[in-house]
Design a protein around this motif. Structure first.
Motif, PDB file in Angstrom:
ATOM      1  N   ALA A 163       0.830  -1.197   0.000  1.00 19.69           N
ATOM      2  CA  ALA A 163       0.000   0.000   0.000  1.00 19.69           C
ATOM      3  C   ALA A 163       0.870   1.254   0.000  1.00 19.69           C
ATOM      4  O   ALA A 163       1.954   1.262   0.558  1.00 19.69           O
ATOM      5  CB  ALA A 163      -0.891   0.014   1.229  1.00 19.69           C
ATOM      6  N   VAL A 164       0.373   2.301  -0.636  1.00 18.66           N
ATOM      7  CA  VAL A 164       0.991   3.620  -0.529  1.00 18.66           C
ATOM      8  C   VAL A 164       0.112   4.493   0.359  1.00 18.66           C
ATOM      9  O   VAL A 164       0.577   5.188   1.240  1.00 18.66           O
ATOM     10  CB  VAL A 164       1.159   4.279  -1.923  1.00 18.66           C
ATOM     11  N   GLU A 165      -1.191   4.399   0.109  1.00 12.96           N
ATOM     12  CA  GLU A 165      -2.135   5.294   0.789  1.00 12.96           C
ATOM     13  C   GLU A 165      -3.015   4.556   1.802  1.00 12.96           C
ATOM     14  O   GLU A 165      -4.194   4.863   1.933  1.00 12.96           O
ATOM     15  CB  GLU A 165      -2.993   6.011  -0.260  1.00 12.96           C
ATOM     16  N   PHE A 207      -5.953   2.824  -8.479  1.00 13.89           N
ATOM     17  CA  PHE A 207      -7.145   2.083  -8.070  1.00 13.89           C
ATOM     18  C   PHE A 207      -7.380   2.249  -6.575  1.00 13.89           C
ATOM     19  O   PHE A 207      -6.440   2.156  -5.790  1.00 13.89           O
ATOM     20  CB  PHE A 207      -6.974   0.599  -8.403  1.00 13.89           C
ATOM     21  N   ARG A 208      -8.609   2.485  -6.199  1.00 18.01           N
ATOM     22  CA  ARG A 208      -8.945   2.613  -4.778  1.00 18.01           C
ATOM     23  C   ARG A 208     -10.256   1.881  -4.527  1.00 18.01           C
ATOM     24  O   ARG A 208     -11.263   2.180  -5.164  1.00 18.01           O
ATOM     25  CB  ARG A 208      -9.140   4.081  -4.372  1.00 18.01           C
ATOM     26  N   ALA A 209     -10.209   0.935  -3.595  1.00 18.06           N
ATOM     27  CA  ALA A 209     -11.440   0.221  -3.243  1.00 18.06           C
ATOM     28  C   ALA A 209     -12.265   1.116  -2.319  1.00 18.06           C
ATOM     29  O   ALA A 209     -12.417   0.840  -1.136  1.00 18.06           O
ATOM     30  CB  ALA A 209     -11.099  -1.110  -2.579  1.00 18.06           C
ATOM     31  N   GLU A 354     -10.329  18.749  -2.700  1.00 15.62           N
ATOM     32  CA  GLU A 354      -8.995  18.238  -3.054  1.00 15.62           C
ATOM     33  C   GLU A 354      -8.875  17.722  -4.487  1.00 15.62           C
ATOM     34  O   GLU A 354      -9.607  16.840  -4.904  1.00 15.62           O
ATOM     35  CB  GLU A 354      -8.628  17.087  -2.098  1.00 15.62           C
ATOM     36  N   ILE A 355      -7.902  18.281  -5.204  1.00 13.85           N
ATOM     37  CA  ILE A 355      -7.577  17.738  -6.527  1.00 13.85           C
ATOM     38  C   ILE A 355      -6.134  17.230  -6.581  1.00 13.85           C
ATOM     39  O   ILE A 355      -5.790  16.438  -7.440  1.00 13.85           O
ATOM     40  CB  ILE A 355      -7.840  18.740  -7.680  1.00 13.85           C
ATOM     41  N   ILE A 356      -5.296  17.709  -5.643  1.00 18.72           N
ATOM     42  CA  ILE A 356      -3.900  17.255  -5.584  1.00 18.72           C
ATOM     43  C   ILE A 356      -3.539  16.901  -4.147  1.00 18.72           C
ATOM     44  O   ILE A 356      -3.966  17.584  -3.211  1.00 18.72           O
ATOM     45  CB  ILE A 356      -2.922  18.371  -6.057  1.00 18.72           C
ATOM     46  N   GLY A 357      -2.735  15.845  -4.002  1.00 20.11           N
ATOM     47  CA  GLY A 357      -2.114  15.549  -2.717  1.00 20.11           C
ATOM     48  C   GLY A 357      -0.623  15.401  -2.960  1.00 20.11           C
ATOM     49  O   GLY A 357      -0.212  14.744  -3.918  1.00 20.11           O
ATOM     50  N   GLY A 358       0.193  16.035  -2.124  1.00 22.56           N
ATOM     51  CA  GLY A 358       1.636  15.924  -2.353  1.00 22.56           C
ATOM     52  C   GLY A 358       2.439  16.372  -1.157  1.00 22.56           C
ATOM     53  O   GLY A 358       1.890  16.660  -0.096  1.00 22.56           O
TER      54      GLY A 358
HETATM   55  O1  4AD Z   1      -4.173  12.231  -1.957  1.00 21.46           O
HETATM   56  P1  4AD Z   1      -3.803  10.937  -2.611  1.00 21.46           P
HETATM   57  O2  4AD Z   1      -4.263   9.687  -1.989  1.00 21.46           O
HETATM   58  O3  4AD Z   1      -2.217  10.976  -2.701  1.00 21.46           O
HETATM   59  C1  4AD Z   1      -1.456  10.018  -3.290  1.00 21.46           C
HETATM   60  O4  4AD Z   1      -1.855   9.017  -3.828  1.00 21.46           O
HETATM   61  C2  4AD Z   1       0.008  10.362  -3.356  1.00 21.46           C
HETATM   62  N1  4AD Z   1       0.757   9.104  -3.257  1.00 21.46           N
HETATM   63  C3  4AD Z   1       0.284  11.090  -4.635  1.00 21.46           C
HETATM   64  C4  4AD Z   1       1.717  11.513  -4.786  1.00 21.46           C
HETATM   65  O5  4AD Z   1       2.207  12.276  -3.982  1.00 21.46           O
HETATM   66  N2  4AD Z   1       2.395  11.005  -5.792  1.00 21.46           N
HETATM   67  O6  4AD Z   1      -4.274  10.956  -4.115  1.00 21.46           O
HETATM   68  C5  4AD Z   1      -3.832  11.961  -4.990  1.00 21.46           C
HETATM   69  C6  4AD Z   1      -5.003  12.541  -5.754  1.00 21.46           C
HETATM   70  C7  4AD Z   1      -6.071  13.184  -4.878  1.00 21.46           C
HETATM   71  O7  4AD Z   1      -5.736  14.508  -4.547  1.00 21.46           O
HETATM   72  C8  4AD Z   1      -7.278  13.117  -5.777  1.00 21.46           C
HETATM   73  O8  4AD Z   1      -7.257  14.165  -6.730  1.00 21.46           O
HETATM   74  C9  4AD Z   1      -7.062  11.813  -6.522  1.00 21.46           C
HETATM   75  O9  4AD Z   1      -5.693  11.499  -6.427  1.00 21.46           O
HETATM   76  N3  4AD Z   1      -7.851  10.729  -5.945  1.00 21.46           N
HETATM   77  C10 4AD Z   1      -8.998  10.253  -6.470  1.00 21.46           C
HETATM   78  N4  4AD Z   1      -9.675  10.591  -7.582  1.00 21.46           N
HETATM   79  C11 4AD Z   1     -10.810   9.916  -7.865  1.00 21.46           C
HETATM   80  N5  4AD Z   1     -11.296   8.910  -7.097  1.00 21.46           N
HETATM   81  C12 4AD Z   1     -10.650   8.526  -5.969  1.00 21.46           C
HETATM   82  N6  4AD Z   1     -11.121   7.525  -5.238  1.00 21.46           N
HETATM   83  C13 4AD Z   1      -9.433   9.212  -5.623  1.00 21.46           C
HETATM   84  N7  4AD Z   1      -8.562   9.085  -4.603  1.00 21.46           N
HETATM   85  C14 4AD Z   1      -7.605  10.022  -4.825  1.00 21.46           C
END
Ligand code: 4AD
Ligand code: MG
Length: 431
Positions: A163-165, A207-209, A354-358
């Motif tokens: 897992a990452v997230e 992919f996210r369950a 939220e549109i970006i996570g980083g």
């Molecule tokens: O915030 P998240 O979970 O961050 C990551 O995955 C980091 N590992 C990214 C990185 O730093 N390389 O997901 C990043 C973005 C979110 O801000 C959102 O825009 C989108 O992915 N996202 C989804 N989009 C649609 N459906 C979902 N279930 C999503 N989950 C996250």
């Protein structure tokens, strides 16, 4: 035969000339010995008129009989016509029905569910056509931005073992007697690649369950991720805001017609410029409380909270310095205040969220090992990730943009499922 696209013939230069066009019948009605139909192709629509005498009785009857969405090729003269939907009309001299269509299932006033069940046909709608074009321009502009700024395109695997997230949204797949998962993010692989390329990006599915049924969650989405060696949190945010503005500008330039068709407030988008406001998590909590939403320090911002908060924004805002407990283990603790991490979420205004996570990644071996232990994660599962901190580690940062989240906001859509051709959600796996 040389065919033109409809977009090309809707000009005064072409008026009076004979053209060949082709497409699908979008609407049709007969008025005595005339048949009026609206032809659509990928570019636009145009009204066409066929009279019985020119067509001949038999062909006229055939055209009268077929339904909307029949495909057709035709030759005709373009005429200016104020009353026609796009200002011109084609007087048809000759036509050929290529594929007949009867009882096309999609008419007016169909429910969202019905349209999703028939999405393979709904793709042809003017609305989907506009969204698909905006989406295409977004992918194009993403590539353009990354390449112009010295990023290399690269790819991680989709079958992964960890897992990452967080483990709760992993999709498990059988893998020749072993267990594999579908990737949640290519981040960790991108981190390995910066040791070779320094600045990398990938645009790939994640992919996210997700069991949550919200307007913003898909189980499969397109993820634009980047990772950069030597970057700190602020460096990363600076590239991101330039990227977002670059894409908005491209879409405004090339897809204005489509945005307007979707009734998007174009002026609102025009006003978005760098730098974006940066707000610490702590301040966002205060901001929420001042505006009547009760939140306390340490609460995560879910979909409802973000909707509430971002309705008060008129541009994207970076929220930084979240408490460590509500972010995954890999975020670098702030040396000035280790209770918070050097991360950022970019929240889109108008209730989108939220549109970006980083953020910045832990780059010291002992810190990473400690964080894994604190989160009860087994370092062996992450051996290759840990290794990066053993051999010439460097500070680095990265981010992930959910492309559908972005298109959802940019096009002003009501649900994220409209931002992808074939949405996958907890309940939907077809078509
Ligand atoms: O915030 P998240 O979970 O961050 C990551 O995955 C980091 N590992 C990214 C990185 O730093 N390389 O997901 C990043 C973005 C979110 O801000 C959102 O825009 C989108 O992915 N996202 C989804 N989009 C649609 N459906 C979902 N279930 C999503 N989950 C996250
Ligand atoms: Mg996130």
């Amino acid at each position: 035969m040389n065919y033109k696209h409809i977009e090309e013939i809707l000009t005064d230069d072409i008026a009076g000339k004979v053209v060949n066009i082709r497409g699908w019948i979008y609407r049709k009605r007969r008025v005595g010995k005339l048949i009026f139909f609206v032809l659509r192709d990928s570019t636009d629509i145009v009204q066409c008129v066929v009279d019985k005498k020119t067509a001949g009785a038999e062909k006229f009857k055939m055209l009268d009989k077929v339904g909307v969405e029949s495909s057709i090729t035709l030759t005709g003269t373009v005429q200016k016509e104020e009353r026609a939907p796009t200002g011109y009309e084609v007087h048809v001299q000759n036509f050929e029905i290529v594929g007949e269509s009867y009882n096309f299932p999609i008419g007016r006033d169909k429910s969202d569910e019905f349209l999703l069940d028939n999405r393979h046909l709904w793709m042809r709608s003017r609305e989907m056509n506009a969204i698909l074009k905006i989406r295409s321009t977004v992918f194009d502009a993403l590539h353009e931005f990354f390449v112009e700024n010295g990023y290399y395109e690269t790819h991680g695997p989709m079958f992964v073992t960890g897992a990452v997230e967080g483990g709760s949204t992993l999709f498990e797949v059988p893998y020749f007697g072993r267990k594999a998962y579908l990737t949640q993010s290519s981040q960790f692989y991108l981190e390995t690649l910066i040791f070779s390329l320094e600045k990398v990006f990938t645009i790939a599915p994640s992919f996210r369950a997700e069991k949550s049924r919200t307007r913003r969650h898909l189980t499969e989405y397109w993820h634009a991720e980047a990772e950069v060696a030597w970057y700190h949190n602020e460096d990363m945010m600076r590239d991101e805001e330039r990227m977002i503005v670059h894409i908005i500008q491209r879409v405004l330039k090339d897809r204005k017609k489509e945005l307007e068709m979707l009734n998007r407030d174009v002026e609102f988008l025009k006003n978005i410029d760098t730098p974006f406001e940066r707000m610490k998590y702590e301040k966002i909590i205060e901001f929420a409380n001042e505006h009547g939403l009760e939140l306390k320090y340490g609460d995560d911002l879910g979909a409802d909270e973000e909707t509430f908060i971002t309705k008060h924004f008129n541009a994207p805002v970076f929220v930084t310095h979240y408490p460590q407990e509500i972010k995954p283990f890999y975020h670098r603790p702030d040396p000035d205040n280790p209770r918070v991490v050097l991360c950022h979420d970019l929240l889109a205004p108008e209730g989108y969220g939220e549109i970006i996570g980083g953020g910045e990644r832990i780059y010291k071996l002992e810190v990473l090992l400690r964080r894994l232990e604190e989160e009860n994660l087994n370092p062996d599962d992450y051996f290759w990730y840990v290794d990066l901190r053993r051999y010439g580690s460097v500070p680095h940062a990265g981010f992930g943009l959910g492309v559908e989240r972005f298109v959802w906001w940019l096009a002003g859509l009501d649900h994220i499922k409209h931002a992808i051709p074939y949405p996958r959600t907890i309940r939907r796996l077809t078509p």
